[in-house]
Design an enzyme around this catalytic site. Structure first.
Site, PDB file in Angstrom:
ATOM      1  N   HIS A 100     -63.429  92.502  38.373  1.00  0.00           N
ATOM      2  CA  HIS A 100     -63.090  93.073  37.249  1.00  0.00           C
ATOM      3  C   HIS A 100     -61.909  94.218  37.670  1.00  0.00           C
ATOM      4  O   HIS A 100     -61.900  94.828  38.815  1.00  0.00           O
ATOM      5  CB  HIS A 100     -64.361  93.972  36.755  1.00  0.00           C
ATOM      6  CG  HIS A 100     -64.158  94.626  35.388  1.00  0.00           C
ATOM      7  ND1 HIS A 100     -63.663  95.684  35.524  1.00  0.00           N
ATOM      8  CD2 HIS A 100     -64.782  94.162  34.170  1.00  0.00           C
ATOM      9  CE1 HIS A 100     -63.705  96.056  33.901  1.00  0.00           C
ATOM     10  NE2 HIS A 100     -64.405  95.020  33.482  1.00  0.00           N
ATOM     11  N   GLU A 149     -58.973  90.112  30.735  1.00  0.00           N
ATOM     12  CA  GLU A 149     -59.054  91.460  30.294  1.00  0.00           C
ATOM     13  C   GLU A 149     -57.960  92.198  30.494  1.00  0.00           C
ATOM     14  O   GLU A 149     -57.688  92.909  31.755  1.00  0.00           O
ATOM     15  CB  GLU A 149     -60.206  91.843  31.203  1.00  0.00           C
ATOM     16  CG  GLU A 149     -61.578  91.164  30.792  1.00  0.00           C
ATOM     17  CD  GLU A 149     -62.829  92.308  30.730  1.00  0.00           C
ATOM     18  OE1 GLU A 149     -63.734  92.582  30.044  1.00  0.00           O
ATOM     19  OE2 GLU A 149     -62.613  93.217  31.679  1.00  0.00           O
TER      20      GLU A 149
HETATM   21  P1  13P Z   1     -64.791  97.298  26.539  1.00  0.00           P
HETATM   22  O1  13P Z   1     -65.550  96.411  25.811  1.00  0.00           O
HETATM   23  O2  13P Z   1     -65.542  98.823  26.493  1.00  0.00           O
HETATM   24  O3  13P Z   1     -63.328  97.817  26.192  1.00  0.00           O
HETATM   25  O4  13P Z   1     -64.870  96.865  28.077  1.00  0.00           O
HETATM   26  C1  13P Z   1     -64.546  95.704  28.241  1.00  0.00           C
HETATM   27  C2  13P Z   1     -64.641  95.103  29.808  1.00  0.00           C
HETATM   28  O5  13P Z   1     -64.339  95.781  30.552  1.00  0.00           O
HETATM   29  C3  13P Z   1     -65.825  94.175  29.720  1.00  0.00           C
HETATM   30  O6  13P Z   1     -65.847  93.748  31.273  1.00  0.00           O
END
Ligand code: 13P
Length: 228
Positions: A100, A149
């Site tokens: 992440h 992401e």
């Molecule tokens: P948000 O949905 O709060 O933007 O976070 C996304 C995330 O990092 C999920 O792993």
């Protein structure tokens, strides 16, 4: 079925939030309301401290929710103070989030470490979900599930466009194989989830902030579940 014959994943990443009591309250509210469908894979990733109780509550309630962790150790069992090994976690979790961007930024996690963690997960039969920030992030071999992401979209209320996310998913599948399942994460909520899951190349969503609220997360699952 939503999106043809593919699975749709809805993965809740609680990050560093919720006491055990809060976690159990969430499971009690969300669990009975999750639509049951073979293709719908709902996963909750609590903190390590809540994993065991969350797993127990889901098992007792017989809820269609898988449990995941937000990380695991790149080592096996042994003298690795503070680490949670895949061998020990496997009785609690089915999936683990790896790489992440918050771990890359705050804990010096890099592609090499992600690769080692992925190997440990695979050896223990835990499905690794590797987060990539763009097509520049390498997807390690042995990885079948990734989440795109982009950092600008995380926790900002400013998601990438579903079309862009789908294009990224298409590119990743082109590079790593059509079998790669690609999720989108970054400011997903009940108001925009449908726009992502209807995309051709996307296989679901990774949800941060909006997953903390039981009613909001239930709404997300119902919206996706109704796309039969
Ligand atoms: P948000 O949905 O709060 O933007 O976070 C996304 C995330 O990092 C999920 O792993």
């Amino acid at each position: 079925m939503a999106g043809g014959d593919k699975n749709i994943w809805i993965v809740a990443n609680w990050k560093s939030n919720k006491t055990i009591a809060e976690a159990l309250e969430w499971i009690g509210q969300v669990g009975p309301q999750i639509p049951k469908a073979e293709w719908l894979k709902v996963v909750v990733c609590p903190t390590f401290s809540a994993l065991s109780e969350v797993k127990k509550a889901i098992t007792v309630g017989n809820f269609p929710i898988l449990v995941g962790s937000q990380d695991l150790s790149p080592f096996g069992n042994g003298a690795y103070t503070g680490e949670e090994s895949a061998q020990n976690l496997k009785e609690l979790i089915s999936l683990t989030i790896l790489g992440h961007s918050e771990r890359r930024q705050n804990f010096a996690e890099n592609d090499e470490i992600v690769g080692r963690k992925l190997q440990k997960a695979n050896e223990s039969g835990i499905l690794p979900l590797v987060c990539v920030q763009s097509t520049q992030t390498p997807v390690p071999s042995g990885c079948g599930l990734v989440a795109y992401e982009p950092s600008f979209a995380i926790g900002t209320g400013n998601p990438d466009t579903p079309e862009n996310a789908d294009e990224l998913a298409k590119l990743l599948k082109g590079s790593y194989g059509e079998g790669l399942e690609v999720l989108y994460g970054g400011s997903v909520n009940s108001g925009n989830v449908n726009n992502f899951i209807i995309q051709e190349y996307l296989s679901g969503v990774l949800v941060g902030g909006a997953s903390l609220d039981a009613a909001e997360f239930t709404k997300i699952c119902k919206i996706v579940g109704e796309r039969v």
